[in-house]
Enzyme design. Structure first.
Site, PDB file in Angstrom:
ATOM      1  N   TYR A 125     -14.489 -11.881   0.121  1.00 37.58           N
ATOM      2  CA  TYR A 125     -15.142 -10.907  -0.011  1.00 37.58           C
ATOM      3  C   TYR A 125     -16.498 -11.081  -1.088  1.00 37.58           C
ATOM      4  CZ  TYR A 125     -11.507  -8.206   2.129  1.00 37.58           C
ATOM      5  OH  TYR A 125     -10.523  -7.570   3.123  1.00 37.58           O
ATOM      6  N   ARG A 140       0.872  -1.261  -0.172  1.00 36.50           N
ATOM      7  CA  ARG A 140       0.051   0.118   0.082  1.00 36.50           C
ATOM      8  C   ARG A 140       0.729   1.215   0.047  1.00 36.50           C
ATOM      9  NH1 ARG A 140      -5.444  -0.201   1.883  1.00 36.50           N
ATOM     10  NH2 ARG A 140      -6.399  -2.131   1.086  1.00 36.50           N
ATOM     11  N   ASP A 185      -6.752  -3.159  -7.369  1.00 36.15           N
ATOM     12  CA  ASP A 185      -7.217  -3.640  -5.917  1.00 36.15           C
ATOM     13  C   ASP A 185      -7.514  -5.187  -6.311  1.00 36.15           C
ATOM     14  OD1 ASP A 185      -8.145  -2.548  -3.263  1.00 36.15           O
ATOM     15  OD2 ASP A 185      -9.435  -4.452  -3.926  1.00 36.15           O
ATOM     16  N   ARG A 205      -6.957  10.846  -6.487  1.00 35.50           N
ATOM     17  CA  ARG A 205      -8.450  10.004  -6.080  1.00 35.50           C
ATOM     18  C   ARG A 205      -9.596  10.877  -6.285  1.00 35.50           C
ATOM     19  NH1 ARG A 205     -12.142   7.993  -4.919  1.00 35.50           N
ATOM     20  NH2 ARG A 205     -12.567   6.678  -3.444  1.00 35.50           N
ATOM     21  N   ARG A 209      -3.720   6.740   0.653  1.00 32.98           N
ATOM     22  CA  ARG A 209      -4.322   8.085   1.104  1.00 32.98           C
ATOM     23  C   ARG A 209      -3.330   8.766   2.067  1.00 32.98           C
ATOM     24  NH1 ARG A 209      -9.652   4.960   3.044  1.00 32.98           N
ATOM     25  NH2 ARG A 209      -7.677   3.367   3.199  1.00 32.98           N
TER      26      ARG A 209
HETATM   27  O1  CP3 Z   1      -0.099  -1.667  -2.415  1.00 31.18           O
HETATM   28  C1  CP3 Z   1      -0.299  -0.622  -3.253  1.00 31.18           C
HETATM   29  O2  CP3 Z   1      -0.060   0.411  -3.340  1.00 31.18           O
HETATM   30  C2  CP3 Z   1      -1.079  -1.229  -4.683  1.00 31.18           C
HETATM   31  C3  CP3 Z   1      -2.429  -1.006  -4.608  1.00 31.18           C
HETATM   32  C4  CP3 Z   1      -3.386  -2.107  -3.535  1.00 31.18           C
HETATM   33  C5  CP3 Z   1      -4.634  -1.533  -3.193  1.00 31.18           C
HETATM   34  N1  CP3 Z   1      -5.198  -2.319  -2.263  1.00 31.18           N
HETATM   35  C6  CP3 Z   1      -5.068  -0.039  -3.287  1.00 31.18           C
HETATM   36  C7  CP3 Z   1      -6.305   0.488  -2.272  1.00 31.18           C
HETATM   37  C8  CP3 Z   1      -3.134  -3.174  -3.262  1.00 31.18           C
HETATM   38  C9  CP3 Z   1      -2.094  -4.118  -3.628  1.00 31.18           C
HETATM   39  C10 CP3 Z   1      -4.445  -3.653  -2.662  1.00 31.18           C
HETATM   40  C11 CP3 Z   1      -4.616  -4.863  -2.145  1.00 31.18           C
HETATM   41  C12 CP3 Z   1      -5.839  -5.302  -1.355  1.00 31.18           C
HETATM   42  N2  CP3 Z   1      -7.062  -4.813  -1.481  1.00 31.18           N
HETATM   43  C13 CP3 Z   1      -5.816  -6.141  -0.486  1.00 31.18           C
HETATM   44  C14 CP3 Z   1      -4.913  -7.220   0.020  1.00 31.18           C
HETATM   45  C15 CP3 Z   1      -3.861  -6.751   1.136  1.00 31.18           C
HETATM   46  C16 CP3 Z   1      -4.421  -6.251   2.284  1.00 31.18           C
HETATM   47  O3  CP3 Z   1      -4.347  -5.002   2.575  1.00 31.18           O
HETATM   48  O4  CP3 Z   1      -4.859  -7.424   3.014  1.00 31.18           O
HETATM   49  C17 CP3 Z   1      -7.322  -6.228   0.174  1.00 31.18           C
HETATM   50  C18 CP3 Z   1      -7.731  -7.173   1.254  1.00 31.18           C
HETATM   51  C19 CP3 Z   1      -7.947  -5.365  -0.624  1.00 31.18           C
HETATM   52  C20 CP3 Z   1      -9.521  -4.985  -0.476  1.00 31.18           C
HETATM   53  C21 CP3 Z   1      -9.657  -3.563  -0.078  1.00 31.18           C
HETATM   54  N3  CP3 Z   1      -9.479  -2.569  -0.898  1.00 31.18           N
HETATM   55  C22 CP3 Z   1     -10.071  -3.106   1.116  1.00 31.18           C
HETATM   56  C23 CP3 Z   1     -10.540  -3.995   2.506  1.00 31.18           C
HETATM   57  C24 CP3 Z   1     -10.218  -1.627   1.000  1.00 31.18           C
HETATM   58  C25 CP3 Z   1     -10.681  -0.858   1.898  1.00 31.18           C
HETATM   59  C26 CP3 Z   1      -9.827  -0.653   3.029  1.00 31.18           C
HETATM   60  C27 CP3 Z   1      -9.216   0.823   2.881  1.00 31.18           C
HETATM   61  O5  CP3 Z   1      -7.926   0.907   3.333  1.00 31.18           O
HETATM   62  O6  CP3 Z   1     -10.147   1.547   2.233  1.00 31.18           O
HETATM   63  C28 CP3 Z   1      -9.677  -1.335  -0.425  1.00 31.18           C
HETATM   64  C29 CP3 Z   1      -9.535  -0.010  -0.872  1.00 31.18           C
HETATM   65  C30 CP3 Z   1      -8.288   0.571  -1.256  1.00 31.18           C
HETATM   66  N4  CP3 Z   1      -7.291  -0.296  -2.161  1.00 31.18           N
HETATM   67  C31 CP3 Z   1      -7.614   1.612  -1.055  1.00 31.18           C
HETATM   68  C32 CP3 Z   1      -6.405   1.759  -1.832  1.00 31.18           C
HETATM   69  C33 CP3 Z   1      -5.384   2.765  -2.046  1.00 31.18           C
HETATM   70  C34 CP3 Z   1      -8.240   2.882  -0.398  1.00 31.18           C
HETATM   71  C35 CP3 Z   1      -9.477   3.435  -1.150  1.00 31.18           C
HETATM   72  C36 CP3 Z   1      -9.373   4.765  -1.618  1.00 31.18           C
HETATM   73  O7  CP3 Z   1      -8.564   5.416  -1.903  1.00 31.18           O
HETATM   74  O8  CP3 Z   1     -10.568   5.512  -1.727  1.00 31.18           O
END
Ligand code: CP3
Length: 347
Positions: A155, A29, A79, A42, A33
């Site tokens: 999910y 990540r 994602d 975003r 944000r």
């Molecule tokens: O790592 C990186 O920078 C690359 C991008 C990336 C994202 N999500 C961007 C993201 C990667 C590799 C992921 C993986 C991901 N997504 C996982 C596996 C890793 C982990 O964290 O366990 C999972 C379970 C998800 C599913 C997911 N996506 C959730 C549960 C959420 C909500 C939680 C949150 O942090 O908001 C997301 C949203 C998400 N994915 C964001 C980002 C930058 C935030 C959303 C936003 O910017 O509005």
């Protein structure tokens, strides 16, 4: 045959058998944000999925943390829930609440998912990979990724994140054959998705199994190890030398089995993995990656410095990639990330 280590970007050297000092560093990540420049793109994108499917914007946010910190690898911005969305399940990201999906609980709903419908959405992700690779300097590697079948299924079945993945576990117990069909579908489409990322320019892959830890032994074997092995085999059949990192979060003492049986080239260790295990039996078997607590990166200061030193001391002489034990959290001060990179590079 892989090329000799000297011609490789620093990030790829551990996979060629080299224990480098300092180790390569990237952070899960790393785009997100906590960075003001991410929040600005975003906002422009409107929805999170639009950001994932717009190559100009997704490539820009992939590159932001590389420009700011000079990490050894960029990770494609997308994602793990792009896959269910591309399959035709309704997926939305609700501001401040995380993902919401229209849950799939039975065969009739499964039948509506369509593997061939994924192509046009996957193509946009592949275009992001190609763009990033073109803009990235040669010494920075590009990592592609997907979610592991089990974690993506949690999910798809639960409809949202949950503490115990109860809905998917319940379906797997109630109707293992039906649940197997969902897992098989995810193996198939994820193999295509990862292969396309490699063709577009990804130089390594990570498979995120964030909820691997919620299963008992026999179910871990069936829903984590077996599908991951199939996925790795499928990708390697097309791209035999691509390094694949598995991240079986919460696997604990089962991580060694996971490495041995799935055929991954490296293992991401979560925050709870003891250094004695990461730098001991796991490091003897494979490339290890990890595992600073993301909350220590929020705290910074003495506490973070001490733990970084302890991790680096433990992995001396091992094939190692510095990372967190889970993703960066939004409240992370960006200057703490800069300090972390400096600390790791000082060794
Ligand atoms: O790592 C990186 O920078 C690359 C991008 C990336 C994202 N999500 C961007 C993201 C990667 C590799 C992921 C993986 C991901 N997504 C996982 C596996 C890793 C982990 O964290 O366990 C999972 C379970 C998800 C599913 C997911 N996506 C959730 C549960 C959420 C909500 C939680 C949150 O942090 O908001 C997301 C949203 C998400 N994915 C964001 C980002 C930058 C935030 C959303 C936003 O910017 O509005």
């Amino acid at each position: 045959m892989r090329p000799p280590a000297e011609s490789l970007p620093h990030f790829l050297r551990p996979f060629a058998g080299e224990a480098t000092t300092p180790p390569p560093i990237w952070l899960m990540r790393q785009a997100g944000r906590y960075l003001p420049e991410y929040r600005s793109v975003r906002e422009k994108a409107g929805s999170f999925l639009t950001l994932c499917y717009t190559p100009e914007l997704a490539s820009e946010v992939t590159l932001q943390p590389i420009r700011r910190y000079g990490f050894d690898a960029a990770i494609l911005f997308a994602d793990i829930l792009v896959v269910p969305d591309a399959l035709g399940q309704t997926v939305a990201f609700v501001e401040g609440e995380g993902p919401r999906l229209e849950p799939i609980r039975a065969d009739a709903e499964l039948a509506r998912l369509n593997v061939s419908a994924t192509r046009s959405k996957y193509e946009r992700v592949f275009e992001t990979v190609a763009r990033v690779r073109q803009e990235l300097s040669r010494d920075v590697a590009l990592i592609g990724f997907c979610g592991a079948p089990w974690t993506v299924a949690t999910y798809m079945v639960g409809g949202q994140g949950s503490a115990d993945q109860a809905a998917a576990r319940a379906w797997a117990y109630r109707d293992p054959r039906g649940f197997q069909r969902l897992i098989d579908l995810l193996v198939e489409t994820s193999a295509y998705y990862l292969g396309g990322q490699v063709k577009a320019g990804a130089q390594a892959l990570q498979i995120f199994d964030s909820w691997a830890g919620s299963l008992p032994d026999d179910e871990f074997q069936r829903w984590v190890i077996a599908p991951t092995k199939l996925l790795v085999d499928r990708v390697k059949a097309q791209h035999p030398t691509i390094p694949i990192i598995g991240f079986p979060r919460g696997a604990g003492s089962r991580a060694a089995d996971y490495v041995k049986q799935t055929g991954v080239d490296g293992v991401g260790c979560d925050t709870a993995m003891p250094l004695s295990v990461m730098a001991g039996p796991l490091a003897d078997a494979t490339v290890v990656q990890g595992n600073l607590d993301p909350l220590l990166l929020v705290a910074g200061g003495e506490a973070m410095e001490r733990r970084v030193a302890a991790i680096l001391a433990a992995v001396t002489g091992k094939r190692f990639i510095f990372n967190l034990g889970h993703g960066i959290v939004p409240q992370t001060p960006p200057e703490h990330v800069a300090r972390l990179v400096e600390l790791v590079r000082k060794t």
